[in-house]
Design an enzyme around this catalytic site. Structure first.
Site, PDB file in Angstrom:
ATOM      1  N   TYR A  87     -10.336  64.753  -2.950  1.00 42.08           N
ATOM      2  CA  TYR A  87      -9.691  63.688  -3.417  1.00 42.08           C
ATOM      3  C   TYR A  87      -9.054  63.916  -4.750  1.00 42.08           C
ATOM      4  CZ  TYR A  87     -10.016  59.254  -6.382  1.00 42.08           C
ATOM      5  OH  TYR A  87      -9.833  58.246  -7.190  1.00 42.08           O
ATOM      6  N   ASP A  95     -14.716  79.002   3.276  1.00 38.54           N
ATOM      7  CA  ASP A  95     -15.914  78.307   2.568  1.00 38.54           C
ATOM      8  C   ASP A  95     -16.544  79.235   1.691  1.00 38.54           C
ATOM      9  OD1 ASP A  95     -18.538  77.693   1.793  1.00 38.54           O
ATOM     10  OD2 ASP A  95     -19.092  77.057   3.737  1.00 38.54           O
ATOM     11  N   THR A 144     -19.581  67.671 -14.993  1.00 38.61           N
ATOM     12  CA  THR A 144     -19.753  66.146 -14.767  1.00 38.61           C
ATOM     13  C   THR A 144     -20.570  65.608 -15.749  1.00 38.61           C
ATOM     14  OG1 THR A 144     -20.656  64.266 -13.773  1.00 38.61           O
ATOM     15  CG2 THR A 144     -21.593  66.495 -13.226  1.00 38.61           C
ATOM     16  N   SER A 181     -29.503  63.146 -10.619  1.00 33.27           N
ATOM     17  CA  SER A 181     -29.664  63.401  -9.043  1.00 33.27           C
ATOM     18  C   SER A 181     -29.456  64.662  -8.857  1.00 33.27           C
ATOM     19  CB  SER A 181     -28.457  62.626  -8.287  1.00 33.27           C
ATOM     20  OG  SER A 181     -27.013  63.499  -8.697  1.00 33.27           O
ATOM     21  N   TYR A 232     -27.612  66.165  -7.101  1.00 31.20           N
ATOM     22  CA  TYR A 232     -26.035  66.895  -6.972  1.00 31.20           C
ATOM     23  C   TYR A 232     -25.863  67.009  -8.695  1.00 31.20           C
ATOM     24  CZ  TYR A 232     -21.462  65.839  -8.765  1.00 31.20           C
ATOM     25  OH  TYR A 232     -20.246  65.898  -9.444  1.00 31.20           O
ATOM     26  N   HIS A 233     -26.199  66.220  -9.526  1.00 28.81           N
ATOM     27  CA  HIS A 233     -25.862  66.236 -10.854  1.00 28.81           C
ATOM     28  C   HIS A 233     -26.366  67.513 -11.383  1.00 28.81           C
ATOM     29  CE1 HIS A 233     -24.565  62.027 -10.783  1.00 28.81           C
ATOM     30  NE2 HIS A 233     -23.589  62.486 -11.412  1.00 28.81           N
ATOM     31  N   LYS A 257     -24.756  70.882 -10.919  1.00 31.25           N
ATOM     32  CA  LYS A 257     -23.577  71.233 -11.791  1.00 31.25           C
ATOM     33  C   LYS A 257     -24.325  71.677 -13.185  1.00 31.25           C
ATOM     34  CE  LYS A 257     -20.014  68.807  -9.990  1.00 31.25           C
ATOM     35  NZ  LYS A 257     -18.551  69.564  -9.827  1.00 31.25           N
ATOM     36  N   VAL A 271     -14.245  58.800 -11.937  1.00 29.43           N
ATOM     37  CA  VAL A 271     -12.737  58.828 -11.724  1.00 29.43           C
ATOM     38  C   VAL A 271     -12.331  57.670 -10.729  1.00 29.43           C
ATOM     39  CG1 VAL A 271     -10.791  60.022 -10.711  1.00 29.43           C
ATOM     40  CG2 VAL A 271     -12.410  61.241 -11.736  1.00 29.43           C
ATOM     41  N   ARG A 327     -15.042  51.453  -4.933  1.00 30.16           N
ATOM     42  CA  ARG A 327     -15.684  50.678  -4.135  1.00 30.16           C
ATOM     43  C   ARG A 327     -15.576  49.289  -4.509  1.00 30.16           C
ATOM     44  NH1 ARG A 327     -20.214  51.421  -1.567  1.00 30.16           N
ATOM     45  NH2 ARG A 327     -21.509  50.292  -2.480  1.00 30.16           N
ATOM     46  N   TYR A 383     -25.363  47.434  -9.202  1.00 32.61           N
ATOM     47  CA  TYR A 383     -26.821  48.040  -8.841  1.00 32.61           C
ATOM     48  C   TYR A 383     -27.466  47.624  -9.933  1.00 32.61           C
ATOM     49  CZ  TYR A 383     -24.796  51.352  -5.081  1.00 32.61           C
ATOM     50  OH  TYR A 383     -24.324  51.614  -3.919  1.00 32.61           O
ATOM     51  N   ARG A 407     -30.979  53.716  -7.074  1.00 29.81           N
ATOM     52  CA  ARG A 407     -31.173  54.918  -7.805  1.00 29.81           C
ATOM     53  C   ARG A 407     -32.284  54.719  -8.751  1.00 29.81           C
ATOM     54  NH1 ARG A 407     -25.023  57.193  -8.744  1.00 29.81           N
ATOM     55  NH2 ARG A 407     -24.032  56.289  -6.744  1.00 29.81           N
ATOM     56  N   GLU A 421     -32.462  55.224 -12.541  1.00 33.46           N
ATOM     57  CA  GLU A 421     -31.655  55.345 -13.783  1.00 33.46           C
ATOM     58  C   GLU A 421     -31.879  54.022 -14.616  1.00 33.46           C
ATOM     59  OE1 GLU A 421     -27.383  54.930 -12.418  1.00 33.46           O
ATOM     60  OE2 GLU A 421     -27.493  52.875 -11.554  1.00 33.46           O
TER      61      GLU A 421
HETATM   62  N1  USQ Z   1     -22.865  51.803  -9.045  1.00 35.62           N
HETATM   63  C1  USQ Z   1     -22.901  50.593  -8.811  1.00 35.62           C
HETATM   64  N2  USQ Z   1     -22.428  49.992  -7.573  1.00 35.62           N
HETATM   65  C2  USQ Z   1     -21.845  50.864  -6.706  1.00 35.62           C
HETATM   66  C3  USQ Z   1     -21.815  51.997  -6.939  1.00 35.62           C
HETATM   67  C4  USQ Z   1     -22.423  52.533  -8.145  1.00 35.62           C
HETATM   68  O1  USQ Z   1     -23.421  49.504  -9.707  1.00 35.62           O
HETATM   69  O2  USQ Z   1     -21.502  50.119  -5.763  1.00 35.62           O
HETATM   70  C5  USQ Z   1     -23.356  52.398 -10.398  1.00 35.62           C
HETATM   71  C6  USQ Z   1     -24.298  53.420 -10.265  1.00 35.62           C
HETATM   72  O3  USQ Z   1     -25.511  52.919  -9.893  1.00 35.62           O
HETATM   73  C7  USQ Z   1     -24.185  54.539 -11.426  1.00 35.62           C
HETATM   74  C8  USQ Z   1     -22.694  53.982 -11.578  1.00 35.62           C
HETATM   75  O4  USQ Z   1     -22.349  52.950 -10.889  1.00 35.62           O
HETATM   76  O5  USQ Z   1     -24.754  53.734 -12.510  1.00 35.62           O
HETATM   77  C9  USQ Z   1     -21.584  55.235 -11.269  1.00 35.62           C
HETATM   78  O6  USQ Z   1     -22.066  55.698 -10.037  1.00 35.62           O
HETATM   79  P1  USQ Z   1     -20.914  56.106  -9.127  1.00 35.62           P
HETATM   80  O7  USQ Z   1     -21.250  56.081  -7.636  1.00 35.62           O
HETATM   81  O8  USQ Z   1     -19.514  55.418  -9.437  1.00 35.62           O
HETATM   82  O9  USQ Z   1     -20.707  57.769  -9.460  1.00 35.62           O
HETATM   83  P2  USQ Z   1     -21.692  58.835  -9.587  1.00 35.62           P
HETATM   84  O10 USQ Z   1     -22.599  58.899  -8.650  1.00 35.62           O
HETATM   85  O11 USQ Z   1     -22.321  59.019 -11.071  1.00 35.62           O
HETATM   86  O12 USQ Z   1     -20.836  60.021  -9.354  1.00 35.62           O
HETATM   87  C10 USQ Z   1     -19.336  60.040  -9.583  1.00 35.62           C
HETATM   88  C11 USQ Z   1     -18.695  61.271  -8.519  1.00 35.62           C
HETATM   89  C12 USQ Z   1     -19.277  62.346  -8.919  1.00 35.62           C
HETATM   90  C13 USQ Z   1     -19.113  62.519 -10.590  1.00 35.62           C
HETATM   91  C14 USQ Z   1     -19.771  61.456 -11.552  1.00 35.62           C
HETATM   92  C15 USQ Z   1     -19.299  61.556 -12.805  1.00 35.62           C
HETATM   93  O13 USQ Z   1     -19.125  60.945  -7.274  1.00 35.62           O
HETATM   94  O14 USQ Z   1     -18.553  63.707  -8.230  1.00 35.62           O
HETATM   95  O15 USQ Z   1     -19.699  63.840 -11.185  1.00 35.62           O
HETATM   96  O16 USQ Z   1     -19.043  60.207 -10.759  1.00 35.62           O
HETATM   97  S1  USQ Z   1     -20.624  60.913 -13.879  1.00 35.62           S
HETATM   98  O17 USQ Z   1     -21.001  59.808 -13.388  1.00 35.62           O
HETATM   99  O18 USQ Z   1     -20.029  60.854 -15.209  1.00 35.62           O
HETATM  100  O19 USQ Z   1     -21.590  61.919 -13.854  1.00 35.62           O
END
Ligand code: USQ
Length: 380
Positions: free
Chosen positions: A11, A73, A144, A179, A181-182, A185, A211, A242, A256, A322, A324
């Site tokens: 992406y 890879d 991140t 998470s 994943y986080h 990092k 992003v 989304r 959420y 989640r 959080e």
């Molecule tokens: N959220 C909602 N509704 C949704 C999707 C997510 O309320 O439909 C909330 C989540 O609970 C969370 C927030 O939105 O509190 C962010 O979720 P996200 O899925 O947009 O992002 P996240 O899981 O944190 O991960 C994304 C990328 C990841 C990057 C990260 C930056 O997938 O690769 O590292 O954003 S950060 O969030 O600053 O860590």
């Protein structure tokens, strides 16, 4: 500059490759196609068909800019990575080659291990390959903001000055990620800091926020062939992307929990600018430099309101899958990139409208059954 982009099929990786190639850098992409495999494992796919890396390379070369690509890879094939680095002799490596999804990493034991194996070992392989074959090369690593979590104190850019029993020290900022994943990092950051301190590597760790966006100037040169892999599903889709899909289908926006979760956000075009600024202003020998990479802070409720105002859709508070904080203090410093000249694209109604319209034009690609979250952080 001679630049190697690891994860250049993704992406952010693909738009970065085109952006830097258009600015006459000598760009080589490496990608193991792992993301396409993880998508298949999770039974999700991006909004539009993603051409193969070779098809993309050919489409981009029609614009008169050369681009080299290798399939590798980096977590699995350290020898090939080493060979590519010896051949290309990059001045900078931009490292995006990681499993990027928090929900994916929480899906199962196998997915958690795959996330940490891929991310941590891939980064270690890169460190060893550069130490051996290109020790002067600058690593720009996509980290991140989620590494920090949501502490009840201001978040600094990577490092914290502490005073303890009348002595002072500068330490890596304490991390409390949300998470596996986080957490991968965080492991990367520690390994890279070690590589700088002990081997003399040069690293910029870009702690990026969430992003959003569908397009960059290069994508609009031929969206049919050059579009990037845009996810809206509950696994790989980020929140505003989304919401754009939900709004295009006039289904309620999935906030959420209470929606007070606060995060740093940035337009995809600003990711490219930030990476370029890091590239042109490299870390010095032995320096582990951290930039917090986002342009604005919003709560999830703010974002939902913004999208609802532009599109007239409704908002639904769904049970948070989640674990959080839903109401918390959040004050991260982000002055380093603006000091280097970052000129941000703030979120506008026009950007939201363009995202929703783009989805609308490609609505045939949307699988509505992949929108609702199914991966729970904690089992009942
Ligand atoms: N959220 C909602 N509704 C949704 C999707 C997510 O309320 O439909 C909330 C989540 O609970 C969370 C927030 O939105 O509190 C962010 O979720 P996200 O899925 O947009 O992002 P996240 O899981 O944190 O991960 C994304 C990328 C990841 C990057 C990260 C930056 O997938 O690769 O590292 O954003 S950060 O969030 O600053 O860590």
């Amino acid at each position: 500059m001679k630049i190697l982009i690891l994860g250049g099929d993704g992406y952010l990786g693909w738009p970065t490759a085109m952006y830097l190639s258009r600015r006459d850098h000598d760009v080589t992409i490496v990608d193991g196609m792992n993301k396409r495999l993880w998508e298949a494992q999770a039974s999700v796919r991006p909004l539009t068909h993603t051409p193969t890396m070779e098809e993309r390379r050919i489409a981009w070369m029609k614009h008169g800019k050369p681009l080299m690509t290798y399939t590798c890879d980096i977590a699995d094939n350290d020898r090939k990575l080493q060979e590519i680095i010896s051949m290309v002799k990059p001045e900078a490596v931009i490292h995006y080659a990681e499993q990027p999804s928090a929900p994916f990493s929480m899906m199962s034991r196998a997915a958690a291990i795959e996330t940490q194996r891929n991310n941590v070992i891939g980064t270690l392989n890169l460190m060893f390959a550069l130490r051996h074959s290109a020790p002067e090369c600058h690593i720009i690593k996509l980290g991140t903001m989620g590494e920090y979590g949501t502490p009840n104190i201001d978040i600094e850019e990577g490092w914290l000055d502490v005073e303890h029993n009348e002595r002072t020290a500068r330490v890596l900022y304490p991390k409390s990620p949300g998470s596996l994943y986080h957490l991968s990092k965080v492991h990367d950051s520690h390994n890279l800091e070690f590589g700088c301190r002990v081997w003399g590597l040069r690293v910029t760790d870009l702690n990026q926020g969430v992003v959003y966006g569908t397009g960059t100037d290069e994508i609009w040169m031929n969206p049919g062939k050059l579009f990037t892999s845009f996810h809206y599903d509950a696994i790989f889709g980020t929140v505003l992307n989304r919401f754009a899909v939900q709004a295009a289908f006039d289904i309620p926006l999935t906030v959420y929990g209470s929606g007070g979760q606060t995060r740093g956000f940035l337009d995809i075009r600003d990711t490219l600018q930030c990476v370029e600024l890091a590239l042109l202003n490299p870390a010095v020998h032995g320096e582990f430099r951290v930039f917090n990479q986002f342009t604005e802070v919003f709560t999830i409720n703010d974002l939902a309101r913004r999208v609802a105002n532009v599109t007239d859709c409704t908002v639904a508070h769904v049970a948070n899958p989640r674990v959080e904080e839903e109401e918390h203090y959040y004050n991260p410093v982000h002055t380093a990139l603006p000091a280097l000249g970052l000129d941000p694209h703030p979120l506008t109604d026009d950007t939201i409208e363009r995202m929703v319209n783009y989805v609308h034009g490609n609505r045939g690609g949307v699988n509505l059954s992949s929108i609702d979250p199914t991966i729970q952080w904690r089992q009942e």
